[in-house]
Design an enzyme around this catalytic site. Sequence first.
Site, PDB file in Angstrom:
ATOM      1  N   ASP A 167      -4.900   4.558   9.969  1.00 23.38           N
ATOM      2  CA  ASP A 167      -4.181   3.285   9.940  1.00 23.38           C
ATOM      3  C   ASP A 167      -3.026   3.335   8.940  1.00 23.38           C
ATOM      4  OD1 ASP A 167      -6.188   1.203  11.436  1.00 23.38           O
ATOM      5  OD2 ASP A 167      -7.294   2.734  10.355  1.00 23.38           O
ATOM      6  N   SER A 168      -3.280   3.920   7.782  1.00 22.63           N
ATOM      7  CA  SER A 168      -2.237   4.009   6.771  1.00 22.63           C
ATOM      8  C   SER A 168      -1.096   4.919   7.230  1.00 22.63           C
ATOM      9  CB  SER A 168      -2.824   4.525   5.457  1.00 22.63           C
ATOM     10  OG  SER A 168      -3.810   3.637   4.963  1.00 22.63           O
TER      11      SER A 168
END
Length: 397
Positions: A167-168
């Site tokens: 996600d990052s």
Amino acid sequence: MGPLTGLQVLELGNMIAAPTAGCLFGDFGARVVKVEHPVLGDDLRRWPPAKDDVPLWWKVTNRNKDLITLDLSKPAGQELCRRIVSRFDVLIENFRPGTLERWGLGYDVLSAINPRLILVRISGYGQTGPYSKRPGYGTVAEAMSGVPSFTGAPDGPPTLSAFPLVDSLAGMFAVQAAMMAIYERDVAGSGRGQVIDVSLFESMFRLLDSQVIGYDQLGLIKQRMGNRMAEDSPRNAYRTSDGEYVAISAGSQRTYARLAQAIGDPVMSRDPRFATNEARCLNADVLDDIVAQWFAGRTLREAIEQLEAADVVAGAVYDIARIFADPHYAAREAIVGVPDPDFGEIHMQGVVPKFSRTPGEVRHPGGAKGEAGRGFFCDEVGLSEAEWSDLTTAGVV
């Protein structure tokens, strides 16, 4: 004044990926207006850790944002979103593909209102392809990227990241891509926005530089080797006599020579099995044992002092307690103190990377749901007090 001062970003994100992108924009001066559901809010508000029932993760990922609420599933909320979209340069969202279109907020609609709008769409599998409509989550996207298949111990299961790495990464790719689109719009001079399609799985897959061509040309399938690498030896995390660990990587000839000198084992310097990196990789088990035995006979402090004296590429494996105590982290302002209405002062990661003339900053932590809503909708958008009251009563804001 950060380098993105004046840029206007609307975030329709939830949880990690899109909010990470919004956070990065905000760190460098962009005005980020984050939309949450009026009742449910962002799911990250319910993730641990929490102190006195106040979510802590939330304060980091949603720092530097103006927080408003808007129910996009209701026609009045959709109409209000269309009303405000002309104010923004970039809109970030991470709903399942097709959700914006179902709400009457597809790019055809939004770009007709604001032709300069850049729509950044983050999803598990992308906006196209046979898997595009599947629910996307970082854990599953990471599995699909192939990375866990070669991460972990040889006799253990595939190993997933212990934090939302995918996600990052997607959030970072989203910001990078948006800035490219802004350059094309404003500097190259098209004057037009466009849609950016970011998928979680491709954000991780993109990091596998050698494996695609290695399989394509040689049929290679990378295997799990713990902390070692097939392309680099010695490379591992070695246990010291006091139970700490030191990470070593000595893939180049120069770094290996320094390590061999520091350890002082004559076999490491003279044995033809270790003469080149290719040879060392073929004989990695033997070499790894020599290095491991050397570390086992020394404390962490003794090992680091000896290795630093020889300019060896090595470092202790840090946990968060060691990070907080480390002078280099402090000197780099990698952790910063931030005034907080709940706890007086809290500490979180600083802004990365560093700018010499227009640095970013953490201006405030993530706050209360909808705290900027009335000021935004009434003072900036121009809603009357009666409209605000009606929309509040209807649960739209």
